[in-house]
Scaffold this motif. Structure first.
Motif, PDB file in Angstrom:
ATOM      1  N   PHE A 238       0.832  -1.290  -0.035  1.00 46.27           N
ATOM      2  CA  PHE A 238       0.167   0.000   0.098  1.00 46.27           C
ATOM      3  C   PHE A 238       0.630   1.129  -0.072  1.00 46.27           C
ATOM      4  N   HIS A 239       0.456   2.270  -0.792  1.00 52.86           N
ATOM      5  CA  HIS A 239       1.398   3.177  -0.877  1.00 52.86           C
ATOM      6  C   HIS A 239       1.814   4.066   0.019  1.00 52.86           C
ATOM      7  N   SER A 240       1.189   4.295   1.135  1.00 49.62           N
ATOM      8  CA  SER A 240       1.373   5.009   2.270  1.00 49.62           C
ATOM      9  C   SER A 240       2.413   4.331   3.215  1.00 49.62           C
ATOM     10  N   THR A 241       2.380   3.045   3.020  1.00 52.16           N
ATOM     11  CA  THR A 241       3.364   2.212   3.855  1.00 52.16           C
ATOM     12  C   THR A 241       4.726   2.391   3.369  1.00 52.16           C
ATOM     13  N   LEU A 242       4.944   2.494   2.082  1.00 52.00           N
ATOM     14  CA  LEU A 242       6.161   2.911   1.634  1.00 52.00           C
ATOM     15  C   LEU A 242       6.763   4.292   2.001  1.00 52.00           C
ATOM     16  N   HIS A 243       5.735   5.158   2.048  1.00 51.10           N
ATOM     17  CA  HIS A 243       6.021   6.544   2.435  1.00 51.10           C
ATOM     18  C   HIS A 243       6.663   6.672   3.960  1.00 51.10           C
ATOM     19  N   VAL A 244       5.896   5.836   4.717  1.00 47.31           N
ATOM     20  CA  VAL A 244       6.470   5.943   6.102  1.00 47.31           C
ATOM     21  C   VAL A 244       7.818   5.450   6.151  1.00 47.31           C
ATOM     22  N   PHE A 245       8.339   4.105   5.611  1.00 44.75           N
ATOM     23  CA  PHE A 245       9.593   3.912   5.698  1.00 44.75           C
ATOM     24  C   PHE A 245      10.655   4.752   5.026  1.00 44.75           C
ATOM     25  N   ASP A 246      10.058   5.552   3.858  1.00 44.93           N
ATOM     26  CA  ASP A 246      10.847   6.411   3.196  1.00 44.93           C
ATOM     27  C   ASP A 246      11.262   7.481   3.869  1.00 44.93           C
ATOM     28  N   ASP A 247      10.149   8.014   4.445  1.00 44.15           N
ATOM     29  CA  ASP A 247      10.193   9.258   5.167  1.00 44.15           C
ATOM     30  C   ASP A 247      10.763   9.287   6.768  1.00 44.15           C
ATOM     31  N   PHE A 248      10.833   8.284   7.345  1.00 41.80           N
ATOM     32  CA  PHE A 248      11.354   8.161   8.600  1.00 41.80           C
ATOM     33  C   PHE A 248      12.504   6.868   8.795  1.00 41.80           C
ATOM     34  N   GLY A 249      13.492   7.407   9.284  1.00 40.23           N
ATOM     35  CA  GLY A 249      14.339   6.421   9.461  1.00 40.23           C
ATOM     36  C   GLY A 249      15.457   6.248   8.442  1.00 40.23           C
ATOM     37  N   PRO A 250      16.692   5.518   8.829  1.00 40.78           N
ATOM     38  CA  PRO A 250      17.812   5.296   7.796  1.00 40.78           C
ATOM     39  C   PRO A 250      17.340   4.061   6.949  1.00 40.78           C
ATOM     40  N   ASN A 251      18.214   3.821   5.882  1.00 38.36           N
ATOM     41  CA  ASN A 251      18.464   2.531   5.308  1.00 38.36           C
ATOM     42  C   ASN A 251      17.045   1.737   4.858  1.00 38.36           C
ATOM     43  N   PHE A 252      16.181   2.457   4.045  1.00 39.01           N
ATOM     44  CA  PHE A 252      15.056   1.640   3.851  1.00 39.01           C
ATOM     45  C   PHE A 252      15.252   1.093   2.596  1.00 39.01           C
ATOM     46  N   ARG A 253      15.009  -0.244   2.222  1.00 38.20           N
ATOM     47  CA  ARG A 253      15.097  -1.189   1.112  1.00 38.20           C
ATOM     48  C   ARG A 253      13.735  -1.664   0.649  1.00 38.20           C
ATOM     49  N   LEU A 254      13.517  -1.424  -0.487  1.00 37.76           N
ATOM     50  CA  LEU A 254      12.065  -2.089  -1.171  1.00 37.76           C
ATOM     51  C   LEU A 254      12.555  -3.240  -1.797  1.00 37.76           C
ATOM     52  N   PHE A 255      12.079  -4.302  -1.619  1.00 36.07           N
ATOM     53  CA  PHE A 255      12.038  -5.598  -2.612  1.00 36.07           C
ATOM     54  C   PHE A 255      10.679  -5.701  -3.137  1.00 36.07           C
ATOM     55  N   ALA A 256      10.463  -4.801  -4.170  1.00 37.68           N
ATOM     56  CA  ALA A 256       9.162  -4.807  -4.765  1.00 37.68           C
ATOM     57  C   ALA A 256       8.486  -5.955  -5.340  1.00 37.68           C
ATOM     58  N   LEU A 257       9.324  -6.795  -5.876  1.00 36.89           N
ATOM     59  CA  LEU A 257       8.998  -8.003  -6.526  1.00 36.89           C
ATOM     60  C   LEU A 257       8.813  -9.273  -5.647  1.00 36.89           C
ATOM     61  N   GLY A 258       8.975  -9.183  -4.397  1.00 35.77           N
ATOM     62  CA  GLY A 258       8.559 -10.001  -3.210  1.00 35.77           C
ATOM     63  C   GLY A 258       9.331 -11.473  -3.725  1.00 35.77           C
ATOM     64  N   ASN A 259       8.525 -12.673  -3.806  1.00 32.37           N
ATOM     65  CA  ASN A 259       9.392 -13.746  -3.813  1.00 32.37           C
ATOM     66  C   ASN A 259      10.376 -14.049  -5.034  1.00 32.37           C
ATOM     67  N   GLU A 260      10.205 -13.192  -6.099  1.00 29.79           N
ATOM     68  CA  GLU A 260      11.311 -13.124  -7.212  1.00 29.79           C
ATOM     69  C   GLU A 260      12.621 -12.848  -6.544  1.00 29.79           C
ATOM     70  N   GLN A 261      12.594 -11.946  -5.340  1.00 28.88           N
ATOM     71  CA  GLN A 261      13.685 -11.531  -4.773  1.00 28.88           C
ATOM     72  C   GLN A 261      14.389 -12.123  -3.539  1.00 28.88           C
ATOM     73  N   LEU A 262      13.901 -13.194  -3.200  1.00 24.13           N
ATOM     74  CA  LEU A 262      14.213 -13.638  -1.951  1.00 24.13           C
ATOM     75  C   LEU A 262      15.792 -13.808  -1.785  1.00 24.13           C
TER      76      LEU A 262
END
Length: 541
Positions: A238-262
């Protein structure tokens, strides 16, 4: 076919009570104006999703406070129930990370007022609204409309509090809070998956919040205060979830493709350890919104154990009547605004600690230190009442959703149809991971696959025709009593489509949250839109 929808533009779905959280946005032309954030259109909305924009009661309370303090006409006020939320709002606005949108500290201030409750307000110039509204939307900690209504009824008691010596008004917690906690604890322990757990969830392990985002934001902030470590979001959420991690705190990493990126995730966790850093938490949705991909929780649990990270699972879409993720998660986050409430008129959320988890004692201590129950009494009362028929409604939601998915799959298989693909838990290659956590059937309830799916058209013209002709409400939200459709990708990411395209999000996708209607009539309501969509292909040829 059911009766033609007569809900007016900008109004909530029936029965549209005072505290409704939906708004009907008919006509594709209106959606395009919404994507462009047309202020004239936004100003015509009679109802809003309260986390997107301030509800009418909240606006009126803010206006009353501004008048009381004789503020300048160009000032805006955000209202919070806690001092920490107000301080975090200011911290967000003045942080240099806001770049060109940063608010100078001298332009923003906190004022405290008492009515029958204590209110912590953030005052700022209207020109700074876009920056501050990002906090309102994504943190989800603003005052609720029901509490604002109570304050308006007592506005004659309003007075400003100067200094820290005046104790706040004493407010006794409603019995509804405890009833909700007991209900959730019972639901999490009914028909569990896997071997018997060492400890059962107690009501004291259930922490209530005013919105789903407040539960996510709250836990993330607690962890930052304790560890200040990096975070991973596994799967595009959900888009707001991404914003929380991106806006607050260091070293956020998104693995958007999920299981393909285990494997990529494991390599990243290893590299962080080698660099002397640790990922404090791996977050994931079960399944993900809006493409309904289910993460491999078993593998994520092993990685979390190996690298000392928490595994935090948002089960809102699956819903805890259908799935049991407590056997693998350290914390389960659920937006109670959705199917648990079911009537689109109250917002709330829960964060539940796994008492059998290896980090339980640590997490319990952290919540005891930082948590404050900001779910207002009138909201708790409404939520307790709404959720009494949660299982009965969920049975219908599951059934209606599966039937619509099966109907649309026949369209996707038809070369003459403009429907090209259906996204649902049952149509995804990740279905086995969902089934691993699916609760066994009991005498009173047979679990299903949730009340949300998406489907895709082969052209934007086809989707626009469906939008203008389908006999359903078009609105954000899910788990409501009426079916809600939303051009989610177009509506949310319409100004940045290229950024999300690599993750499978396309502007031709329509997100559907089926309601409690008669399914045969509902299919006919969809059919009207699909006929119009298919007619666009005839025109092309």
């Amino acid at each position: 076919m059911s009766a033609k929808i007569e809900t007016e533009f900008g109004r909530a779905i029936p029965p549209a009570p005072r505290h409704a959280i939906t708004f009907h946005l008919p006509l594709w032309s209106n959606l395009l104006r919404f994507v462009a954030r047309d202020q004239e259109l936004l100003g015509q909305l009679k109802s809003v999703y309260p986390r997107m924009m301030m509800n009418k009661d909240v606006k009126n309370l803010a206006a009353a406070i501004l008048k009381h303090m004789e503020a300048a006409e160009n000032q805006i006020l955000f209202i919070f129930a806690s001092s920490s939320s107000a301080a975090e709002c200011v911290e967000f606005a003045i942080n240099p990370k806001r770049g060109e949108n940063v608010v100078p500290p001298e332009e923003i201030s906190i004022r405290v007022f008492d009515i029958h409750v204590r209110l912590h307000t953030v005052l700022f110039p209207a020109a700074r609204y876009p920056t501050l509204n990002s906090f309102w939307q994504n943190a989800g900690t603003g005052i609720s409309s029901r509490l604002a209504e109570e304050c308006l009824d007592r506005i004659n008691l309003l007075h400003q509090v100067i200094g820290d010596s005046t104790p706040p008004p004493k407010v006794e917690q409603s019995p509804a809070h405890g009833q909700i906690q007991e209900r959730i604890a019972g639901l999490l322990e009914r028909a569990p998956v896997g071997p018997s757990r060492e400890a059962k969830v107690s009501p004291e392990d259930v922490y209530l919040f005013k919105t789903g985002m407040a539960a996510i934001y709250g836990l993330h902030r607690y962890l930052l205060k304790k560890q200040n470590g990096g975070s991973v979001l596994f799967g595009y959420a959900f888009h707001s979830t991404l914003h929380v991690f991106d806006d607050f705190g260091p070293n956020f990493r998104l693995f958007a493709l999920g299981n393909e990126q285990l494997n990529e995730l494991e390599n990243y966790l290893t590299s962080e350890i080698e660099e002397g850093r640790k990922v404090q938490a791996i977050w994931t949705e079960f399944p993900a919104n809006p493409l309904l991909v289910t993460p491999n929780l078993g593998r994520l649990r092993k990685l979390a154990n190996k690298y000392g990270s928490l595994l935090i699972v948002d089960d809102t879409i699956g819903s805890f009547c259908n799935v049991d993720v407590l056997g693998v998660a350290d914390v389960v986050i659920t937006s109670l605004t959705k199917s648990f409430s079911g009537y689109a008129d109250v917002m709330a959320a829960s964060a539940v600690l796994n008492p059998s988890g290896s980090r339980y004692t640590e997490l319990k201590s952290m919540y005891q230190e930082f948590y404050r129950n900001d779910l207002a009494n009138p909201d708790a009362v409404a939520l307790e009442h709404n959720s009494r028929d949660y299982l009965a409604r969920s049975k219908i939601l599951n059934s209606n959703t599966l039937r619509l998915v099966e109907y649309l799959q026949t369209k996707a298989a038809d070369p003459t149809s403009t429907v090209s693909k259906v996204y649902y838990t049952t149509t995804s290659p990740s279905l086995p991971y969902y089934k691993e956590r699916m609760r066994p059937a009991t005498a009173d309830f047979t679990p299903g696959y949730g009340c949300l799916f998406s489907f895709e058209f082969d052209t934007l013209d086809a989707m626009a025709a469906f939008y203008d002709n389908a006999n359903v409400h078009f609105s954000p939200h899910l788990g409501a009593h009426w079916t809600l459709a939303l051009s989610y990708v177009k509506g949310i990411y319409g100004q940045d489509l290229a950024a999300v395209k690599p993750y499978g999000l396309k502007e031709t996708q329509m997100r559907i949250a089926p309601g409690l209607e008669d399914i045969e009539l509902l299919i006919k309501d969809f059919e009207k839109g699909l006929v119009a969509a298919d007619a666009t292909r005839v025109k092309e040829t």
